[in-house]
Design an enzyme around this catalytic site. Structure first.
Site, PDB file in Angstrom:
ATOM      1  N   HIS A 167      12.879   1.404  -6.200  1.00  0.00           N
ATOM      2  CA  HIS A 167      12.555   2.309  -7.307  1.00  0.00           C
ATOM      3  C   HIS A 167      12.638   3.768  -6.889  1.00  0.00           C
ATOM      4  O   HIS A 167      13.079   4.619  -7.662  1.00  0.00           O
ATOM      5  CB  HIS A 167      11.155   1.989  -7.847  1.00  0.00           C
ATOM      6  CG  HIS A 167      10.044   2.420  -6.934  1.00  0.00           C
ATOM      7  ND1 HIS A 167       9.557   1.621  -5.928  1.00  0.00           N
ATOM      8  CD2 HIS A 167       9.342   3.583  -6.863  1.00  0.00           C
ATOM      9  CE1 HIS A 167       8.593   2.273  -5.287  1.00  0.00           C
ATOM     10  NE2 HIS A 167       8.443   3.461  -5.827  1.00  0.00           N
ATOM     11  N   LEU A 171       0.845  -1.188   0.000  1.00  0.00           N
ATOM     12  CA  LEU A 171       0.000   0.000   0.000  1.00  0.00           C
ATOM     13  C   LEU A 171       0.881   1.239   0.000  1.00  0.00           C
ATOM     14  O   LEU A 171       1.560   1.539   0.987  1.00  0.00           O
ATOM     15  CB  LEU A 171      -0.929  -0.011   1.204  1.00  0.00           C
ATOM     16  CG  LEU A 171      -1.826  -1.250   1.337  1.00  0.00           C
ATOM     17  CD1 LEU A 171      -2.542  -1.252   2.673  1.00  0.00           C
ATOM     18  CD2 LEU A 171      -2.829  -1.307   0.198  1.00  0.00           C
ATOM     19  N   ASP A 172       0.854   1.964  -1.106  1.00  0.00           N
ATOM     20  CA  ASP A 172       1.732   3.110  -1.302  1.00  0.00           C
ATOM     21  C   ASP A 172       1.321   4.279  -0.408  1.00  0.00           C
ATOM     22  O   ASP A 172       0.140   4.626  -0.309  1.00  0.00           O
ATOM     23  CB  ASP A 172       1.658   3.532  -2.772  1.00  0.00           C
ATOM     24  CG  ASP A 172       2.494   4.752  -3.076  1.00  0.00           C
ATOM     25  OD1 ASP A 172       3.730   4.634  -3.064  1.00  0.00           O
ATOM     26  OD2 ASP A 172       1.904   5.826  -3.313  1.00  0.00           O
ATOM     27  N   ILE A 190      16.413   5.130  -6.120  1.00  0.00           N
ATOM     28  CA  ILE A 190      17.204   5.249  -7.350  1.00  0.00           C
ATOM     29  C   ILE A 190      16.537   6.264  -8.280  1.00  0.00           C
ATOM     30  O   ILE A 190      17.146   7.242  -8.706  1.00  0.00           O
ATOM     31  CB  ILE A 190      17.332   3.887  -8.066  1.00  0.00           C
ATOM     32  CG1 ILE A 190      18.016   2.862  -7.165  1.00  0.00           C
ATOM     33  CG2 ILE A 190      18.113   4.052  -9.367  1.00  0.00           C
ATOM     34  CD1 ILE A 190      18.033   1.459  -7.744  1.00  0.00           C
ATOM     35  N   GLY A 191      15.266   6.032  -8.570  1.00  0.00           N
ATOM     36  CA  GLY A 191      14.588   6.836  -9.576  1.00  0.00           C
ATOM     37  C   GLY A 191      14.353   8.275  -9.195  1.00  0.00           C
ATOM     38  O   GLY A 191      14.183   9.129 -10.077  1.00  0.00           O
ATOM     39  N   ASN A 192      14.328   8.586  -7.922  1.00  0.00           N
ATOM     40  CA  ASN A 192      14.142   9.976  -7.514  1.00  0.00           C
ATOM     41  C   ASN A 192      15.449  10.753  -7.465  1.00  0.00           C
ATOM     42  O   ASN A 192      15.456  11.938  -7.117  1.00  0.00           O
ATOM     43  CB  ASN A 192      13.431  10.046  -6.159  1.00  0.00           C
ATOM     44  CG  ASN A 192      11.944   9.754  -6.301  1.00  0.00           C
ATOM     45  OD1 ASN A 192      11.375   9.900  -7.381  1.00  0.00           O
ATOM     46  ND2 ASN A 192      11.308   9.326  -5.225  1.00  0.00           N
ATOM     47  N   GLU A 230       3.727   1.320   3.027  1.00  0.00           N
ATOM     48  CA  GLU A 230       4.728   2.378   2.957  1.00  0.00           C
ATOM     49  C   GLU A 230       4.157   3.521   3.786  1.00  0.00           C
ATOM     50  O   GLU A 230       3.054   3.992   3.516  1.00  0.00           O
ATOM     51  CB  GLU A 230       4.967   2.850   1.528  1.00  0.00           C
ATOM     52  CG  GLU A 230       6.043   3.936   1.481  1.00  0.00           C
ATOM     53  CD  GLU A 230       6.063   4.711   0.178  1.00  0.00           C
ATOM     54  OE1 GLU A 230       7.146   5.235  -0.168  1.00  0.00           O
ATOM     55  OE2 GLU A 230       5.026   4.828  -0.484  1.00  0.00           O
ATOM     56  N   PHE A 258      16.267   2.150   7.283  1.00  0.00           N
ATOM     57  CA  PHE A 258      17.430   1.299   7.011  1.00  0.00           C
ATOM     58  C   PHE A 258      18.158   1.810   5.776  1.00  0.00           C
ATOM     59  O   PHE A 258      19.379   2.019   5.787  1.00  0.00           O
ATOM     60  CB  PHE A 258      16.993  -0.149   6.808  1.00  0.00           C
ATOM     61  CG  PHE A 258      18.103  -1.068   6.353  1.00  0.00           C
ATOM     62  CD1 PHE A 258      18.979  -1.616   7.272  1.00  0.00           C
ATOM     63  CD2 PHE A 258      18.262  -1.383   5.009  1.00  0.00           C
ATOM     64  CE1 PHE A 258      20.014  -2.462   6.856  1.00  0.00           C
ATOM     65  CE2 PHE A 258      19.282  -2.221   4.577  1.00  0.00           C
ATOM     66  CZ  PHE A 258      20.165  -2.762   5.506  1.00  0.00           C
TER      67      PHE A 258
END
Length: 579
Positions: free
Chosen positions: A375, A254-255, A378-380, A287, A308
C-alpha cells in the site's frame, strides 16, 4: 503509592451490571451519559474514573468532562455512527464455528494485503473472496488498519478510536465472521495496527488525558505517545489482546515502530502477548525503518523488509528519488545483499547522513517479509501507479516470481495476483478545513520531485478527499471472462505451488550466498530443509551466463536456459536435493 491500572473501556459484569473505566487526569469531574442519563463517575486514584451501572448490550454512552464537553470512550468497542457519534456497549458473544483453530506455522505464510474498502467495501465482501484466495495458495490475509477513523473512507492510519472496528465496513460481528470464515479455509488473518500515533481529527485523548502524549518529543504526526506511562502501555496492550482474543486474529503488523518512544515498550508488548496466548501461533510483525535486527533476535516474528522492495524497484524502474535515493547508486548490489544477508543497510551511513540498520546476516530468512508492491509504495506515489504500469507485464511478472521464490515470507498487495492496473491512491474523508489542508499538503510534499516541481503538474495530483479518488482505487475480484486476469492468476497459482512444494518444510533455513552475474542479474542460494535452493534472476536487456549447481529445474520464467544463458526478464530455479 502506585495505583493499579484498571482495564480500559466498558465491560460486562455480573447480574446486569457493566463496568466503566477511563483514565482522565485532565478532568476535574467525569460523568457517564448512558442512554441520556447522567451518572457521576467516581475518582479511583491516579487520574482514573470508574463506575458500575446497570446496562445492556447496544446501549449508547458518552463521557462528559467537567459538565461541559462530551466525548466518545477512547476504548469504545463499537462506534455505530462513526468517530463523532456515541459509543455503544458490545457484548463478546459471537458464535464462533472454528473453535479448534490455533493458527498455522509462520514458515507457511504467503500474505495477501487487503484494504477492506478497496477490496469490495465491507468485511462481508472480503469474506466472499476467501475461497478464491485459498485456492490460489494464499495462506494469510493482512487487513490494513480497521480502527475507527473520520468519515467513511480512509487508508486506516488516521484511526482515533483504536478498539472499535470501522462501522463503514460493517459491524464488529461482521469482522469476526470474516476471521472465522478465513480460519475455515485454512487462512491466517493478520491486522495492521497503528500504535505510534493517532489521526488528526476525532482523537478524544488530548482532552481526557493530555499526559498521554509528550509534547517535547515530536514525530511526523505530532507529539509522541508517552509509552513511559503504565496507563498508556495498558491502553495498547489491552488493545492488542482484544484483537487477538476477542476477534481471534492470528497476528498483528505493528506500524512504524521506529516512532514508538521509548522502544522498550515493544518488548513489554511482545512478552504480554505471548504469555497471554501460549497455545496459539501468534505473529508479531514489525515495520521499522531502523532495521533493528536485535528486535528480531529478541522474539518478534518478522519485519517488513523495505530494502528488498526499494532495491528491486530502483533496479526495474531506474527511479532515484524519494524511497529510492539510497538504492539507485547500485541497486544490484543492494538487492544482492538483501538476498544474502537480510537487510541492505546494516549500520552504514545513508544519503541523509544517518546510520541505518544493524547486522542481519544471522537472522533467519523467514523473519523477513518481502514484497514488490504494497500500500505504501503504490499509494505514496502521486498518481498511485502499480509496478505493472511502470515497467510492463514482463518485468512485473519477474518481480512477482522473485518475491514468491525466496525462502523469505512473501507478501502481495491487493490486485497484484491478477495483474490489476487500477491505481491505489491516497484517499480520505475529512471535514473542512482539514480536507483542504490535506489536499494542499499532499500536493506540496511532491514539490521536491523533479516531475512535480511545476505547480500546474502538482495541481493534477488527485484530491485525497474526492470520492472519485477512492472509487478509482478499488480493485475487486476480476470476472471469470477476464482472460488477462485469468492468465495472471494461473501463473500466480503455479508460483505458490512451487513455493509450497520446496520452501515451507519444517527446519532451519540459511543463505548460501548471492552474486551479481551481470548488471541487473543475480544468482542466490539457500540451504532449505533437505536440499539446496538456487535461483537465477535477470532483469537486464541481454542474456547472461548462469552457472548453478547441478540440480532439478522446478521453475522457469521466460525462455529456457540454452548453453548456460539466462534470457532477459527470466528467472530460473533449481533444487539440489540431499543424497
Amino acid at each position: 503509592m502506585s495505583v493499579a491500572v484498571p482495564r480500559w473501556g466498558a465491560h460486562e459484569g455480573g447480574q446486569g451490571q457493566w463496568e466503566f473505566a477511563t483514565w482522565a487526569p485532565g478532568a476535574q469531574s467525569l460523568e457517564l451519559l448512558l442512554d441520556g442519563e447522567a451518572l457521576a463517575m467516581q475518582p479511583a486514584g491516579g487520574g482514573w474514573f470508574r463506575l458500575s451501572a446497570p446496562a445492556s448490550a447496544g446501549m449508547h454512552y458518552r463521557f462528559r468532562i467537567d459538565g461541559e464537553r462530551t466525548l466518545a470512550d477512547p476504548a469504545s468497542r463499537s462506534q455505530p455512527e462513526g468517530v463523532f457519534g456515541p459509543s455503544a456497549l458490545l457484548r463478546d458473544d459471537f458464535p464462533w464455528q472454528r473453535t479448534e483453530w490455533r493458527g498455522r506455522p509462520w514458515r507457511e505464510a504467503v500474505i495477501y494485503e487487503v484494504h477492506v474498502g478497496a477490496a469490495g467495501g465491507s468485511y462481508a465482501a472480503v469474506r466472499e473472496q476467501l475461497p478464491q484466495l485459498a485456492a490460489l495458495g494464499i495462506t494469510a490475509i493482512e487487513l490494513m488498519p480497521v480502527a475507527t477513523f473520520p468519515g467513511t473512507r480512509n487508508w486506516g492510519y488516521d484511526g482515533v478510536l483504536q478498539y472499535a472496528p470501522a462501522a463503514a465496513y460493517g459491524t464488529p460481528d461482521d469482522l469476526k465472521a470474516l476471521v472465522d470464515a478465513a480460519h475455515g479455509h485454512g487462512l491466517m488473518v493478520l491486522l495492521d495496527v497503528v500504535y505510534n500515533h493517532f489521526g488528526p481529527d476525532g482523537n478524544v485523548l488530548p482532552a481526557l488525558a493530555p499526559a498521554f502524549f509528550r509534547e517535547e518529543v515530536r514525530t511526523p504526526w505530532g507529539a509522541a505517545v508517552d509509552f513511559r506511562r503504565p496507563e498508556v502501555q495498558q491502553y495498547f496492550i489491552d488493545n492488542a489482546l482484544m484483537w487477538l482474543q476477542e476477534y481471534r486474529f492470528d497476528g498483528l503488523r505493528l506500524d512504524a515502530v521506529h516512532a514508538i518512544h521509548p522502544p522498550a515498550f515493544l518488548d513489554i508488548l511482545r512478552e504480554r502477548v505471548h504469555s497471554a496466548l501460549p497455545d496459539r501461533e501468534i505473529a508479531l510483525v514489525l515495520e521499522n525503518e531502523r532495521n533493528q535486527a536485535s528486535l528480531l533476535a529478541s522474539g518478534f516474528t518478522a519485519q517488513w523488509n523495505d530494502d528488498f522492495h526499494n532495491a528491486l524497484h530502483a533496479l526495474l524502474t531506474g527511479e532515484s528519488e524519494g524511497y529510492y535515493r539510497d538504492f539507485a547508486d547500485d541497486p544490484s548490489e543492494r538487492l544482492r545483499r538483501v538476498l544474502a544477508e537480510g537487510f541492505a543497510w546494516q549500520g552504514e551511513v545513508n544519503g541523509s547522513g544517518q546510520t541505518r540498520g544493524e547486522p542481519s546476516g544471522d537472522v533467519s530468512p523467514r523473519q523477513f517479509v518481502l514484497f514488490a508492491q504494497n500500500h505504501d509504495q503504490i499509494g505514496n506515489r502521486a498518481q498511485g501507479e502499480r509496478l505493472i504500469q511502470l515497467v510492463g507485464p514482463r518485468k512485473a511478472a519477474l518481480a512477482m516470481a522473485l518475491t514468491a521464490l525466496t525462502p523469505m515470507i512473501p507478501l502481495f498487495f491487493l490486485g497484484e495476483p491478477w495483474g490489476a492496473h487500477s491505481p491505489f491512491l491516497y484517499f480520505t474523508d475529512h471535514r473542512a478545513p482539514l480536507d483542504e489542508q490535506v489536499r494542499e499538503g499532499r500536493r506540496s510534499e511532491f514539490g521536491h520531485f523533479s516531475s512535480f516541481r511545476d505547480e500546474q503538474r502538482r495541481s493534477l495530483i488527485p484530491d485525497p478527499n474526492a470520492l472519485e479518488t477512492y472509487a478509482l482505487s478499488r480493485s475487486v475480484w476480476p470476472s471469470p471472462d477476464d482472460n488477462d486476469a485469468a492468465t495472471w492468476l494461473e501463473g500466480f497459482r503455479s508460483l505458490l505451488a512451487v513455493r509450497r512444494a520446496h520452501l515451507v518444510a519444517e527446519g532451519e533455513v540459511h543463505a548460501l550466498g548471492a552474486d551479481i552475474i551481470a548488471p541487473g542479474a543475480l544468482r542466490a542460494g539457500w540451504q532449505v530443509p533437505g536440499a539446496q535452493w538456487w535461483i537465477g534472476f535477470n532483469s537486464g536487456d541481454a542474456p547472461v551466463a548462469l552457472e548453478l549447481p547441478q540440480g532439478r529445474e522446478v521453475f522457469r520464467l521466460g525462455a529456457p536456459c540454452r548453453d548456460g544463458q539466462l534470457e532477459p526478464d527470466g528467472l530460473y530455479a533449481v533444487v539440489v536435493e540431499a543424497a
